[in-house]
Design a protein around this motif. Sequence first.
Motif, PDB file in Angstrom:
ATOM      1  N   ARG A 143      68.506  41.906 -55.857  1.00 14.72           N
ATOM      2  CA  ARG A 143      68.996  40.703 -55.182  1.00 14.72           C
ATOM      3  C   ARG A 143      68.197  39.475 -55.612  1.00 14.72           C
ATOM      4  O   ARG A 143      68.764  38.432 -55.931  1.00 14.72           O
ATOM      5  CB  ARG A 143      68.915  40.901 -53.668  1.00 14.72           C
ATOM      6  CG  ARG A 143      69.477  39.753 -52.859  1.00 14.72           C
ATOM      7  CD  ARG A 143      69.381  39.993 -51.352  1.00 14.72           C
ATOM      8  NE  ARG A 143      68.154  40.615 -50.897  1.00 14.72           N
ATOM      9  CZ  ARG A 143      66.971  39.997 -50.788  1.00 14.72           C
ATOM     10  NH1 ARG A 143      66.867  38.728 -51.118  1.00 14.72           N
ATOM     11  NH2 ARG A 143      65.908  40.638 -50.347  1.00 14.72           N
ATOM     12  N   GLU A 147      69.639  36.299 -57.888  1.00  9.96           N
ATOM     13  CA  GLU A 147      69.563  34.931 -57.367  1.00  9.96           C
ATOM     14  C   GLU A 147      68.853  34.011 -58.352  1.00  9.96           C
ATOM     15  O   GLU A 147      69.286  32.880 -58.583  1.00  9.96           O
ATOM     16  CB  GLU A 147      68.844  34.922 -56.004  1.00  9.96           C
ATOM     17  CG  GLU A 147      68.659  33.548 -55.410  1.00  9.96           C
ATOM     18  CD  GLU A 147      69.953  32.792 -55.147  1.00  9.96           C
ATOM     19  OE1 GLU A 147      69.902  31.555 -55.098  1.00  9.96           O
ATOM     20  OE2 GLU A 147      71.021  33.429 -55.008  1.00  9.96           O
ATOM     21  N   ARG A 148      67.776  34.495 -58.957  1.00 10.34           N
ATOM     22  CA  ARG A 148      67.064  33.672 -59.943  1.00 10.34           C
ATOM     23  C   ARG A 148      67.928  33.392 -61.168  1.00 10.34           C
ATOM     24  O   ARG A 148      67.919  32.277 -61.702  1.00 10.34           O
ATOM     25  CB  ARG A 148      65.763  34.356 -60.357  1.00 10.34           C
ATOM     26  CG  ARG A 148      64.726  34.301 -59.252  1.00 10.34           C
ATOM     27  CD  ARG A 148      63.422  34.892 -59.660  1.00 10.34           C
ATOM     28  NE  ARG A 148      62.471  34.833 -58.556  1.00 10.34           N
ATOM     29  CZ  ARG A 148      61.295  35.380 -58.559  1.00 10.34           C
ATOM     30  NH1 ARG A 148      60.880  36.034 -59.628  1.00 10.34           N
ATOM     31  NH2 ARG A 148      60.504  35.298 -57.521  1.00 10.34           N
ATOM     32  N   ARG A 150      71.192  33.198 -61.133  1.00 10.96           N
ATOM     33  CA  ARG A 150      72.208  32.233 -60.702  1.00 10.96           C
ATOM     34  C   ARG A 150      71.644  30.810 -60.735  1.00 10.96           C
ATOM     35  O   ARG A 150      72.301  29.879 -61.205  1.00 10.96           O
ATOM     36  CB  ARG A 150      72.684  32.580 -59.281  1.00 10.96           C
ATOM     37  CG  ARG A 150      73.886  31.753 -58.834  1.00 10.96           C
ATOM     38  CD  ARG A 150      74.147  31.908 -57.354  1.00 10.96           C
ATOM     39  NE  ARG A 150      73.057  31.432 -56.517  1.00 10.96           N
ATOM     40  CZ  ARG A 150      72.735  30.150 -56.324  1.00 10.96           C
ATOM     41  NH1 ARG A 150      73.401  29.200 -56.944  1.00 10.96           N
ATOM     42  NH2 ARG A 150      71.740  29.808 -55.531  1.00 10.96           N
ATOM     43  N   VAL A 151      70.398  30.640 -60.311  1.00 12.23           N
ATOM     44  CA  VAL A 151      69.756  29.316 -60.316  1.00 12.23           C
ATOM     45  C   VAL A 151      69.600  28.815 -61.748  1.00 12.23           C
ATOM     46  O   VAL A 151      69.865  27.648 -62.050  1.00 12.23           O
ATOM     47  CB  VAL A 151      68.398  29.373 -59.579  1.00 12.23           C
ATOM     48  CG1 VAL A 151      67.581  28.119 -59.818  1.00 12.23           C
ATOM     49  CG2 VAL A 151      68.613  29.614 -58.094  1.00 12.23           C
TER      50      VAL A 151
END
Length: 177
Positions: A143, A147-148, A150-151
């Motif tokens: 997860r 998320e990293r 996606r950033v």
Amino acid sequence: MVSGRRTNLDGRSSPLGAAERVQWSAAMRATFLDHLAATCNVSAAAEAARVCKTSVYQIRRRDADFAAQWEEALALGYQMVETRLIGHVLAGLTRVDRMDERGDAPAIDFEAALKLLSQHRNATAKPHKGRKPTFAAPDDTDRVLLERLRVIEARRARAPMQLIHQAATAEAVSDGE
């Protein structure tokens, strides 16, 4: 370090060496943890399990379950020492009176027991030296990594627009001069 020989699981004897990588059995773990809980002494517990102290610290670093069992055994050991000290004092005995063996529990030096408990109490109030190892679940790490990523992708998508905006701003400033 323990010197001499160790009895293998098959009943044969083999020499102990400092660099020997020990194959821990459930019985060895139980022996070590039981002795640690009874004595609060890592060296003595390693000797009881017939392994070198280095091996014990290596497995604690690699195995989170063993590290938790180690902490639990020490906590039980501290409680046992504290209980014996209180019983000693309540029995009307003093520092000079010997605290003999009781069942599986070894004899305890009164002064050493007080020092051990004092150090334990001080250590629990202070942060440990270094970081205590933590182990994340694979779902948690996945997860966080997703998320990293996606950033990073969002930054890359915005970068061309920011360059166009900066160029237009720089051109407007130079036209106004």
